[in-house]
Design an enzyme around this catalytic site. Sequence first.
Site, short mmCIF file in Angstrom:
data_model
loop_
_atom_site.label_atom_id
_atom_site.label_comp_id
_atom_site.label_asym_id
_atom_site.label_seq_id
_atom_site.Cartn_x
_atom_site.Cartn_y
_atom_site.Cartn_z
N CYS A 132 -7.26 -1.28 0.51
CA CYS A 132 -8.59 -1.86 0.71
C CYS A 132 -9.44 -1.01 1.65
O CYS A 132 -10.64 -0.83 1.40
CB CYS A 132 -8.48 -3.27 1.30
N ASP A 133 -8.85 -0.51 2.73
CA ASP A 133 -9.65 0.05 3.82
C ASP A 133 -9.43 1.53 4.12
O ASP A 133 -10.11 2.09 4.97
CB ASP A 133 -9.37 -0.75 5.11
N CYS B 130 -4.33 -3.69 4.99
CA CYS B 130 -4.37 -3.24 3.60
C CYS B 130 -4.91 -1.83 3.51
O CYS B 130 -6.13 -1.60 3.61
CB CYS B 130 -5.24 -4.20 2.76
#
Length: 315
Positions: free
Chosen positions: A135-136, A132
Amino acid sequence: MYKTVIVGTGPAGLTAAIYLARANMEPLVIEGPEPGGQLTLTTDVENFPGFPDGIMGPELMENMRKQAERFGAKIHKGWVTDVDLSNRPFKLKVDNLGEIESQAVVISTGASAKMLGIPGESENMGRGVSTCATCDGFFFRGKKIVVIGGGDSAMEEATFLTKFASEVTIVHRRNEMRASKIMQERAQQNDKIKWKLNYSPVEVVAENNKVSGIKIKNNETGEEELFETDGIFVAIGHKPNTDFLKGHLDMDEKGYLNVKAGTTETNVEGVFACGDVQDFTYRQAITAAGSGCMAAMDTERFLEGTAFVDWSISK
């Protein structure tokens, strides 16, 4: 007989459980083999509102679980093997519970990221391996990153990651990509994106519990090389966890459940879907949680608008 059964314990399922439990709907939550969903594979979560210093993915999911249980939700570890949604009450077969019945069902089984299945991949999830970018990506400011894949998702992830990384290299096993022309052109026009086409990933390499590189094989010559990188983003697609619902609920060609626009209603009255199992666009913890709230409210309104002969709960 249960008033409502929730299948899945990711952000969507647990949020639905919190809302339904507070509404005295006494939900039974079936927790599958991946409690907490994909967030349990994420170390730091910095984009979930309310945690200015971030929070560990497993800790966030454990907090949601405790909150649901506090209001009376019952969580049972099991695996739904079959369903009968042709009539109410609905019937669900759970491997270690037998057949149960419910007046309403919330499906929140999520979608699993497709993995490469190479050595070092699963061991380094959250330590440099991610599925992701949204997300990261923030954790890789000024770093060199590899994105594996050749579809629209890979092009989108790579383009997004250039906001943070100093360099993004797309590794794809073929010379040609399956991504749409516009997505390919967008990536090709980005100076930060490099290419390793006709290469297959062989092994994720790590040092001191952090990804340091990836071994890739030239598919023409068969030669292997170690490509140094700080992060590896696997972008080869997701698979919704809906195999047990085929033939029972309407879904698209990829297996994502179809819901009525603006609601969580499926084609079967009394069955609702929330989270990544019906969302192939956003796939974020916060959007999953939001749709879990929607599913709970849709379920509550459905149940309150229907008169039942017997509201007793036997457990």
